[in-house]
Design a protein around this motif. Structure first.
Motif, PDB file in Angstrom:
ATOM      1  N   THR A 107       0.791  -1.111  -0.103  1.00 34.88           N
ATOM      2  CA  THR A 107      -0.005  -0.003  -0.074  1.00 34.88           C
ATOM      3  C   THR A 107       0.875   1.253  -0.010  1.00 34.88           C
ATOM      4  N   ALA A 108       2.084   1.014   0.290  1.00 35.39           N
ATOM      5  CA  ALA A 108       2.821   2.357   0.240  1.00 35.39           C
ATOM      6  C   ALA A 108       3.402   2.733  -1.124  1.00 35.39           C
ATOM      7  N   GLU A 109       3.432   1.664  -1.907  1.00 31.52           N
ATOM      8  CA  GLU A 109       4.125   1.843  -2.965  1.00 31.52           C
ATOM      9  C   GLU A 109       3.032   1.560  -4.364  1.00 31.52           C
ATOM     10  N   ASP A 110       2.099   1.034  -4.160  1.00 35.81           N
ATOM     11  CA  ASP A 110       1.149   0.480  -5.130  1.00 35.81           C
ATOM     12  C   ASP A 110      -0.205   1.272  -5.050  1.00 35.81           C
ATOM     13  N   ASP A 111      -0.863   1.831  -6.236  1.00 37.80           N
ATOM     14  CA  ASP A 111      -1.992   2.537  -6.096  1.00 37.80           C
ATOM     15  C   ASP A 111      -3.132   1.768  -6.312  1.00 37.80           C
ATOM     16  N   ILE A 112      -3.818   1.168  -5.224  1.00 35.11           N
ATOM     17  CA  ILE A 112      -4.759   0.259  -5.281  1.00 35.11           C
ATOM     18  C   ILE A 112      -6.262   1.062  -5.264  1.00 35.11           C
ATOM     19  N   ARG A 113      -6.961   0.569  -6.168  1.00 35.44           N
ATOM     20  CA  ARG A 113      -8.384   1.216  -6.202  1.00 35.44           C
ATOM     21  C   ARG A 113      -9.510   0.491  -6.421  1.00 35.44           C
ATOM     22  N   LEU A 114     -10.645   1.022  -6.066  1.00 32.72           N
ATOM     23  CA  LEU A 114     -11.779   0.430  -6.569  1.00 32.72           C
ATOM     24  C   LEU A 114     -12.670   1.061  -7.565  1.00 32.72           C
ATOM     25  N   PHE A 115     -13.240   0.323  -8.739  1.00 30.06           N
ATOM     26  CA  PHE A 115     -13.833   0.971  -9.460  1.00 30.06           C
ATOM     27  C   PHE A 115     -15.156   0.559 -10.077  1.00 30.06           C
ATOM     28  N   LEU A 116     -16.236   1.055 -10.261  1.00 34.80           N
ATOM     29  CA  LEU A 116     -17.508   0.739 -10.692  1.00 34.80           C
ATOM     30  C   LEU A 116     -17.880   1.353 -12.034  1.00 34.80           C
ATOM     31  N   ARG A 117     -18.163   2.662 -12.101  1.00 34.81           N
ATOM     32  CA  ARG A 117     -18.543   3.338 -13.178  1.00 34.81           C
ATOM     33  C   ARG A 117     -17.682   4.125 -13.694  1.00 34.81           C
ATOM     34  N   PRO A 151     -23.699  -3.125  -6.663  1.00 31.36           N
ATOM     35  CA  PRO A 151     -22.974  -4.011  -5.605  1.00 31.36           C
ATOM     36  C   PRO A 151     -24.362  -4.481  -4.654  1.00 31.36           C
ATOM     37  N   VAL A 152     -23.957  -5.722  -4.130  1.00 40.34           N
ATOM     38  CA  VAL A 152     -25.018  -6.256  -3.222  1.00 40.34           C
ATOM     39  C   VAL A 152     -24.764  -5.371  -1.935  1.00 40.34           C
ATOM     40  N   GLY A 153     -23.699  -5.178  -1.532  1.00 42.26           N
ATOM     41  CA  GLY A 153     -23.535  -4.713  -0.235  1.00 42.26           C
ATOM     42  C   GLY A 153     -22.623  -3.345  -0.028  1.00 42.26           C
ATOM     43  N   LEU A 154     -22.235  -3.076   0.892  1.00 38.76           N
ATOM     44  CA  LEU A 154     -21.486  -1.678   0.853  1.00 38.76           C
ATOM     45  C   LEU A 154     -20.593  -1.423  -0.113  1.00 38.76           C
ATOM     46  N   TYR A 155     -20.250  -0.513  -0.950  1.00 36.32           N
ATOM     47  CA  TYR A 155     -19.562   0.030  -1.889  1.00 36.32           C
ATOM     48  C   TYR A 155     -19.113   1.498  -1.840  1.00 36.32           C
ATOM     49  N   ILE A 156     -17.687   1.836  -1.226  1.00 36.74           N
ATOM     50  CA  ILE A 156     -17.503   3.140  -1.305  1.00 36.74           C
ATOM     51  C   ILE A 156     -16.401   3.463  -2.493  1.00 36.74           C
ATOM     52  N   GLU A 157     -16.424   4.598  -3.156  1.00 38.84           N
ATOM     53  CA  GLU A 157     -15.134   4.887  -4.021  1.00 38.84           C
ATOM     54  C   GLU A 157     -14.988   6.341  -3.915  1.00 38.84           C
ATOM     55  N   GLU A 158     -13.640   6.723  -3.426  1.00 38.01           N
ATOM     56  CA  GLU A 158     -13.271   7.979  -3.473  1.00 38.01           C
ATOM     57  C   GLU A 158     -14.097   8.482  -2.252  1.00 38.01           C
ATOM     58  N   GLY A 159     -14.441   7.832  -1.262  1.00 37.88           N
ATOM     59  CA  GLY A 159     -15.125   8.562  -0.088  1.00 37.88           C
ATOM     60  C   GLY A 159     -16.548   8.632  -0.024  1.00 37.88           C
ATOM     61  N   GLU A 160     -17.041   8.289  -1.334  1.00 40.93           N
ATOM     62  CA  GLU A 160     -18.609   8.357  -1.476  1.00 40.93           C
ATOM     63  C   GLU A 160     -19.200   6.954  -1.668  1.00 40.93           C
ATOM     64  N   ALA A 161     -20.452   6.815  -1.023  1.00 43.52           N
ATOM     65  CA  ALA A 161     -20.881   5.495  -0.919  1.00 43.52           C
ATOM     66  C   ALA A 161     -22.053   5.283  -1.973  1.00 43.52           C
ATOM     67  N   GLU A 162     -22.026   4.282  -2.731  1.00 44.05           N
ATOM     68  CA  GLU A 162     -23.139   3.846  -3.717  1.00 44.05           C
ATOM     69  C   GLU A 162     -24.063   2.917  -3.121  1.00 44.05           C
TER      70      GLU A 162
END
Length: 248
Positions: free
Chosen positions: A42-52, A91-102
């Motif tokens: 996590t200190a070196e790699d840019d890990i993100r979630l994507f949906l739309r 998503p079936v459950g919680l999904y947050i991307e850039e601090g915003e919950a869908e």
């Protein structure tokens, strides 16, 4: 000359055994079953979630996401489906991307693997990642959400113990993918089985081979992975949430 000819063959064998450097992703064998294990820091790699995408449509496929990342000046080096979703890719459950919950956190038991409590949340916040049981996550982030989060289930490993409902003799065999995090929150292990496995075997890999105290199941039959360095870009039905790693 002989040495030059033999060295590439030797390196290929070692790479297949997971013993030679092969970037973040390696094929590893655990209890005679093959898995692809991709490890990031996590200190070196840019890990993100994507949906739309910018139009609001789900990316659905790795190539669409890779094209989007490239248009922003980045390079998608890894991606994997990242949680269960409805037919419309919500998503079936919680999904947050850039601090915003869908979608909001689902706290109750329910049908299917997702509802097999305890389930949990994979999250990323700053240079720390984690896999937290759902109610623990709710308490941990009650004041402010993490940057990224996706809920799935069941938990595979919880504080070093296997999920109590997992059966070592389980007959449900599927290709499966999941995520585990090291105790310090800096190493993230994304794993996909190369052959059908049961839950118990999959969970033991995280606990006994990767030493991940907490791990979460992401999905089964729809499991897919994208690793361009290994010439892997698996396609199929459109996905919902996707986890990706970006390098500039």
């Amino acid at each position: 000359m002989i040495r030059r000819l033999l060295l590439p063959a030797l390196m290929a064998v070692l790479a297949a055994c997971g013993e030679a450097p092969a970037g973040p992703c390696q094929t590893r064998t655990f209890e005679n079953l093959p898995y692809l294990v991709c490890t990031f820091d996590t200190a070196e790699d840019d890990i993100r979630l994507f949906l739309r995408d910018e139009t609001g449509a789900p990316y659905g496929q790795f190539d669409r996401l890779a094209n989007h990342v490239a248009s922003q000046g980045g390079h998608l080096i890894f991606a994997m489906n990242a949680g269960m979703y409805h037919d419309d890719r919500r998503p079936v459950g919680l999904y947050i991307e850039e601090g915003e919950a869908e979608m909001g956190l689902v706290r109750s038991a329910g049908p299917g693997n997702f509802g097999m409590l305890p389930n949990g949340v994979f999250w990323i916040d700053g240079d720390t990642a984690g896999v937290s049981e759902t109610l623990a996550f709710d308490e941990q982030f009650k004041d402010a959400p993490p940057r990224f989060a996706t809920q799935s289930g069941p938990m595979l490993v919880i504080k070093g113990e296997l999920h109590p409902a997992l059966n070592p003799d389980g007959t449900s065999l599927r290709r499966r993918n999941g995520v585990g995090v090291s105790a310090d929150g800096h190493k993230v292990f994304f794993v996909i089985s190369e052959v059908p496995v049961n839950f118990h075997s999959f969970a033991r890999l995280f606990r006994d081979e990767l030493d991940a105290p907490d791990a979460l199941y992401l999905d089964g039959a729809v499991s897919k992975v994208y690793v361009p360095a290994m010439e892997r870009s698996e396609s199929g039905l459109d996905m919902g949430p996707i986890v990706g790693v970006i390098r500039k």
